[in-house]
Design a protein around this motif. Sequence first.
Motif, PDB file in Angstrom:
ATOM      1  N   GLN A 224     -36.008  -1.332  30.030  1.00  0.00           N
ATOM      2  CA  GLN A 224     -35.340  -0.339  30.295  1.00  0.00           C
ATOM      3  C   GLN A 224     -35.155  -0.198  31.768  1.00  0.00           C
ATOM      4  O   GLN A 224     -36.002  -0.416  32.636  1.00  0.00           O
ATOM      5  N   LEU A 225     -33.866   0.102  31.964  1.00  0.00           N
ATOM      6  CA  LEU A 225     -33.324   0.600  33.410  1.00  0.00           C
ATOM      7  C   LEU A 225     -33.547   2.110  33.645  1.00  0.00           C
ATOM      8  O   LEU A 225     -32.734   2.928  32.990  1.00  0.00           O
ATOM      9  N   VAL A 249     -37.421  -1.237  34.411  1.00  0.00           N
ATOM     10  CA  VAL A 249     -37.096  -1.499  35.850  1.00  0.00           C
ATOM     11  C   VAL A 249     -36.696   0.038  36.598  1.00  0.00           C
ATOM     12  O   VAL A 249     -35.810   0.722  36.107  1.00  0.00           O
ATOM     13  N   LEU A 250     -37.067   0.127  37.925  1.00  0.00           N
ATOM     14  CA  LEU A 250     -37.094   1.342  38.437  1.00  0.00           C
ATOM     15  C   LEU A 250     -35.874   1.148  39.535  1.00  0.00           C
ATOM     16  O   LEU A 250     -35.868   0.343  40.480  1.00  0.00           O
ATOM     17  N   ARG A 267     -31.760  -8.775  32.838  1.00  0.00           N
ATOM     18  CA  ARG A 267     -31.674  -8.779  31.052  1.00  0.00           C
ATOM     19  C   ARG A 267     -32.136  -7.444  30.605  1.00  0.00           C
ATOM     20  O   ARG A 267     -32.839  -7.185  29.732  1.00  0.00           O
ATOM     21  N   VAL A 268     -31.479  -6.316  31.265  1.00  0.00           N
ATOM     22  CA  VAL A 268     -31.840  -4.961  30.644  1.00  0.00           C
ATOM     23  C   VAL A 268     -31.553  -4.793  29.460  1.00  0.00           C
ATOM     24  O   VAL A 268     -30.377  -5.258  28.860  1.00  0.00           O
ATOM     25  N   THR A 269     -32.123  -4.165  28.270  1.00  0.00           N
ATOM     26  CA  THR A 269     -31.885  -3.967  26.995  1.00  0.00           C
ATOM     27  C   THR A 269     -31.507  -2.723  26.600  1.00  0.00           C
ATOM     28  O   THR A 269     -30.671  -2.173  25.773  1.00  0.00           O
ATOM     29  N   ARG A 270     -32.015  -1.596  27.645  1.00  0.00           N
ATOM     30  CA  ARG A 270     -31.973  -0.136  27.417  1.00  0.00           C
ATOM     31  C   ARG A 270     -31.490   0.711  28.651  1.00  0.00           C
ATOM     32  O   ARG A 270     -32.139   0.203  29.965  1.00  0.00           O
ATOM     33  N   LEU A 271     -30.737   1.347  28.438  1.00  0.00           N
ATOM     34  CA  LEU A 271     -30.385   2.220  29.659  1.00  0.00           C
ATOM     35  C   LEU A 271     -29.873   3.766  29.175  1.00  0.00           C
ATOM     36  O   LEU A 271     -29.477   3.895  28.186  1.00  0.00           O
ATOM     37  N   ARG A 296     -28.700  -3.408  24.449  1.00  0.00           N
ATOM     38  CA  ARG A 296     -28.628  -3.287  22.802  1.00  0.00           C
ATOM     39  C   ARG A 296     -28.547  -1.724  22.779  1.00  0.00           C
ATOM     40  O   ARG A 296     -28.170  -1.389  21.568  1.00  0.00           O
ATOM     41  N   GLY A 297     -28.954  -0.766  23.657  1.00  0.00           N
ATOM     42  CA  GLY A 297     -28.862   0.558  23.456  1.00  0.00           C
ATOM     43  C   GLY A 297     -28.440   1.267  25.011  1.00  0.00           C
ATOM     44  O   GLY A 297     -29.230   0.957  25.737  1.00  0.00           O
ATOM     45  N   LEU A 298     -27.491   2.260  25.034  1.00  0.00           N
ATOM     46  CA  LEU A 298     -27.215   2.874  26.034  1.00  0.00           C
ATOM     47  C   LEU A 298     -27.018   4.466  25.557  1.00  0.00           C
ATOM     48  O   LEU A 298     -26.315   4.894  24.922  1.00  0.00           O
TER      49      LEU A 298
END
Length: 533
Positions: A224-225, A249-250, A267-271, A296-298
């Motif tokens: 998660q970013l 990730v911050l 390689r962020v998957t969620r935002l 994969r998810g925004l």
Amino acid sequence: MPAEASAAVATPTRTTRQDPPLFRTFVEESLDALRAAPDRELLVHGEHRMTSRQFHALVHGMAHALAAAGVERATTVTLLSGNLPEAVAARYAANLLGCRVNHLYNKLSADVQATIVQDVETRVLMVDPRYADRAAEITDRVPVPHVFVLGGGGGSTGPDLTALAAGQPDDAFVSRARPEDICTIRHTGGTTGHPKGIVTTFEQVARMNRMATAVRPGEPAPRQLACTTLAHAAGLLADIVIRSGGTVVLHDDFDAGEVLATIERERVTRLFLLPPLLYELLDHPEFARRDLSSLRGLTYGGCQASPARIADAVCRLGPVLVQFYGQNEAGGISVLTADDHDPERPERLRSAGRVLPGVDVAVRAPDGRDLPVGELGEICVRSEGVMTGYWKQPGLTAEVLRDGWLRTGDIGFLDADGYITVVDRLKDMIVVVGGHVYTTELEDLVNAHPKVRQSAVYGVRDADRMERVHAAVVPVPGSGVTAEELRAAVREERGAMYEPAHITFLPALPLTDAGKPDKKLLRRLAEEAAARV
């Protein structure tokens, strides 16, 4: 007494007497989950990478250090910090002690921050070293018994809590929190008035954390970013990811170019983004050149979204968008899933999705009557996620919370399929001669213009105390769009009542800490400009 009689008496005693179940806070459950993979990367902040083992030790060390300094259960700890790993650990440590935590929005003025610090009866202030000067301003106005710095060796601001934690015992700190204790005091963003403290208990937070999941069976651990403040929704999502075995990730603030680069690099998957920030991402020149295939998810939410811009996002990002509708006061209310994001169905994109399981929603008239499907009214919510009240404001609490039902202050309707559509905030709705202008409807129309990137609509009272429709517009660079061109488009589509009396062109919309258009600021600037004429 015969043996048979003794047995008859004793048997029900053994089967009916039970100790109450042991209460576990969300912090304890999250820390327990870290033991499964102690060496996994948990928190990333620039070059700083913290493992689960390091985070676990830091949280317990901080809790021991705070207890040794005399910090007691049921006192208020206030965070003044950017998105530091140490800030997440400090919040967890304070909650282990049974303290209530208040996280300040960093972009508020020193006066407003000091007022909040005093209002919530802060006994401990935890400070990001980068905010040492602001901490001094606050404590000059409102003395605080304990001030700690989150790294950097401490100094004149106060001792370094991370250094104190390193010198504490290795044993786990036993939680002192009770289910009914206040866990968090989250403040509103202040876009419609002075920020209000929203109270949630440890029991509520633990229950909501268990209900939320960041991974489906068989999915890899999420990355998660968090590029919006941890004082808002990003903090709640970080908790879910930590408990779900993922990595957070911050970023300290939102920068579209940095977000795009980080998605590719990490390689962020969620935002999670608020709609204005999503638009900035889509409009950035690096968007098409970055590898975003890991996403994969925004999730987006927090304020109204433009159906036209969301349809564009789906076409460019694929089926990864999810809209979440909720409030700090109400918890989660509804969700528009990725499958619901059909660019060919703008009416569905205009909705906020289906009501969540365990949530009751009623649309009510001003007199409290429940309205039928399709009729506009105030959205009212009942669920286990509803706040217990506003901090020490019983009168205001009684206004919005009645018989377990929360008045959200949102105007909307339910359709026959159980989808909820939010039309406006009661406080944002503009009363004009001839009727009401719903700001989100006008924003949707303006945002759909090919020469417009973003807009914010708000009401401003003139010298005769009549409300006039104002719009702040971010044009497509080089488009040459004019105010009269936009007024003509509005007139043709919605009629003269919706036509903005004033249109201001800006390079970007001012945003609150949370990432919402700052209509309070825009309104004030318009009033000041009118006063100078």
